[in-house]
Write a protein that holds these residues in place. Sequence first.
Motif, mmCIF file in Angstrom:
data_model
loop_
_atom_site.group_PDB
_atom_site.id
_atom_site.type_symbol
_atom_site.label_atom_id
_atom_site.label_comp_id
_atom_site.label_asym_id
_atom_site.label_seq_id
_atom_site.Cartn_x
_atom_site.Cartn_y
_atom_site.Cartn_z
ATOM 1 N N ALA A 60 46.659 51.477 44.712
ATOM 2 C CA ALA A 60 45.899 51.658 43.995
ATOM 3 C C ALA A 60 44.949 50.651 44.062
ATOM 4 C CB ALA A 60 47.097 51.781 42.633
ATOM 5 N N LEU A 61 43.600 50.401 43.282
ATOM 6 C CA LEU A 61 42.592 49.920 43.799
ATOM 7 C C LEU A 61 41.985 49.267 42.092
ATOM 8 C CD1 LEU A 61 40.181 50.380 46.206
ATOM 9 C CD2 LEU A 61 41.798 48.986 46.336
ATOM 10 N N THR A 62 43.235 48.525 41.469
ATOM 11 C CA THR A 62 42.312 47.532 39.930
ATOM 12 C C THR A 62 41.874 46.622 40.005
ATOM 13 O OG1 THR A 62 44.705 46.760 40.345
ATOM 14 C CG2 THR A 62 44.254 48.829 39.059
ATOM 15 N N THR A 63 40.163 46.094 41.264
ATOM 16 C CA THR A 63 39.622 45.104 41.235
ATOM 17 C C THR A 63 39.003 44.601 40.311
ATOM 18 O OG1 THR A 63 38.384 46.540 42.898
ATOM 19 C CG2 THR A 63 40.068 45.617 43.377
ATOM 20 N N GLY A 64 38.562 45.428 39.250
ATOM 21 C CA GLY A 64 38.075 44.653 37.822
ATOM 22 C C GLY A 64 36.307 44.455 38.016
ATOM 23 N N ALA A 65 35.717 43.793 37.544
ATOM 24 C CA ALA A 65 34.508 43.296 37.859
ATOM 25 C C ALA A 65 34.759 42.090 38.103
ATOM 26 C CB ALA A 65 33.844 43.949 36.948
ATOM 27 N N LEU A 66 32.645 41.706 38.438
ATOM 28 C CA LEU A 66 32.368 40.270 39.178
ATOM 29 C C LEU A 66 31.375 40.181 37.733
ATOM 30 C CD1 LEU A 66 31.817 40.770 43.064
ATOM 31 C CD2 LEU A 66 33.348 39.237 41.930
ATOM 32 N N PRO A 67 31.003 38.778 37.496
ATOM 33 C CA PRO A 67 29.681 38.540 36.550
ATOM 34 C C PRO A 67 28.201 38.693 37.328
ATOM 35 C CG PRO A 67 31.392 37.306 36.652
ATOM 36 C CD PRO A 67 32.046 38.140 37.913
#
Length: 403
Positions: free
Chosen positions: A103-110
């Motif tokens: 599973a990929l739960t890598t979020g986000a980059l500002p």
Amino acid sequence: MSHIVVIGAGQAGQSLVTRLRVLGFAGQVTLIGEEPVPPYQRPPLTKKYLLGETEVERLYLRPEIFYAEHDITLRLGRPVSAIDRTAKTLRIGNDQITYDQLALTTGALPRRLPAAIGGDLAGVYTVRTLADVDAMAVEFQPGRRVLIVGGGYIGLEAAAVAALKGLHVTVVEMATRILSRVAARETADVIRAAHELHGVNISEGVGLDHLTGKGRVNGAVLGDATAMELDFVIVGVGIDPETRLAQAAGLALENGIRTDELGQTTDASIWAAGDCTSFPYKDGSVRLENVGNAIDQAEAVAANMLGAGQAYVAKPWFWSDQYDLKLQIAGLNTGYDRVVTRQGSAQDHISFWYYQGDTLLAVDAINDPRAYMVGKRLIEMGRSPKSDVICDPATNLKSLLKL
Ligand SMILES: Cc1cc2nc3c(=O)[nH]c(=O)nc-3n(C[C@H](O)[C@H](O)[C@H](O)COP(=O)(O)OP(=O)(O)OC[C@H]3O[C@@H](n4cnc5c(N)ncnc54)[C@H](O)[C@@H]3O)c2cc1C
């Protein structure tokens, strides 16, 4: 024994691995995170944590011991650098890990300001991680001057903390008004008034032209040629989904890692949840950037990885705290064509209800938890009371749930 690996030890990753155990999955579980700390809540970063009103340990979603107690291997401090979908392996440094499901739960980059306009000067901060906020916290000294680029929720929360701590605060928002992407003019007006009451200078319809300084930022020039001196800058101009691993692995992307309604990517062994994921919603697709979605979607994906086969139906909600304003939002206002106002029982209790035609889409409730709760339930039930009923102070909101 089957091995489920989750990449990204944030809100969604933590919810996913916990749910696997709650559902009785007895195989091997590994949660991998690039940051050096156990999964933590991000919302307090620009609220109580930056104000100095909460300890770092209180941000942790679970104490570190929880993972060992539930036989979850937690690998922190290093990113996964590649996924080999054919061999079903992934790489961390020199280590190779084999998975059965991933599973990929890598979020986000500002988003950052370009270096060409001073984005890489010292004293210019983005806000996503605990490390980001720890780095900027030392700058929050009374009398210092901060420029906040971007009048969205994150920039405005940071502005509120800075004002409460006695800094001189300027917010520049390129769009015609603050919160233009996420909230109606009515909500923005209440929030702007609170900032102005606390001495924050908000410039709308004016972008940043460039930052000045040698090595370290010391000033800014705005789009209208206004020049200002300053001590540091906070950049809150949105986020982009963290899709680099997925892209390199050849998974389909569409404003995030594309999944079906179960949370499955274009590889049947790979799933995704949270800020990095775009998924079917109503007639199209959506990517949500909030805690509620990260938790609910991750829990749905955990069940589907174990074969539940249940479509995930998002029930969006969000909140923001600024000064003594508690804003709670239910639903998604995309496509609204009018907004009606309901005055609550006290002067500072107010809610704004978004309609598309006769359909209730969303509610922004300020210091009015009852309006939020009723609005959220109505939206989830697919009920749309007439807008004049909502506005009528004689209407008992809770009675609308019984009809
Ligand atoms: C300052 C701030 C305030 C916020 N306030 C609110 C709020 O009031 N209400 C609300 O609902 N939401 C709020 N949010 C948004 C909310 O925090 C996010 O929606 C939520 O954290 C998303 O969870 P996630 O697990 O998808 O991503 P994240 O929590 O970002 O977790 C992703 C993790 O994956 C890791 N990672 C990425 N790539 C790799 C890799 N290759 N290898 C290993 N690890 C990797 C990242 O380092 C990160 O730790 C706020 C966010 C911020 C930053």
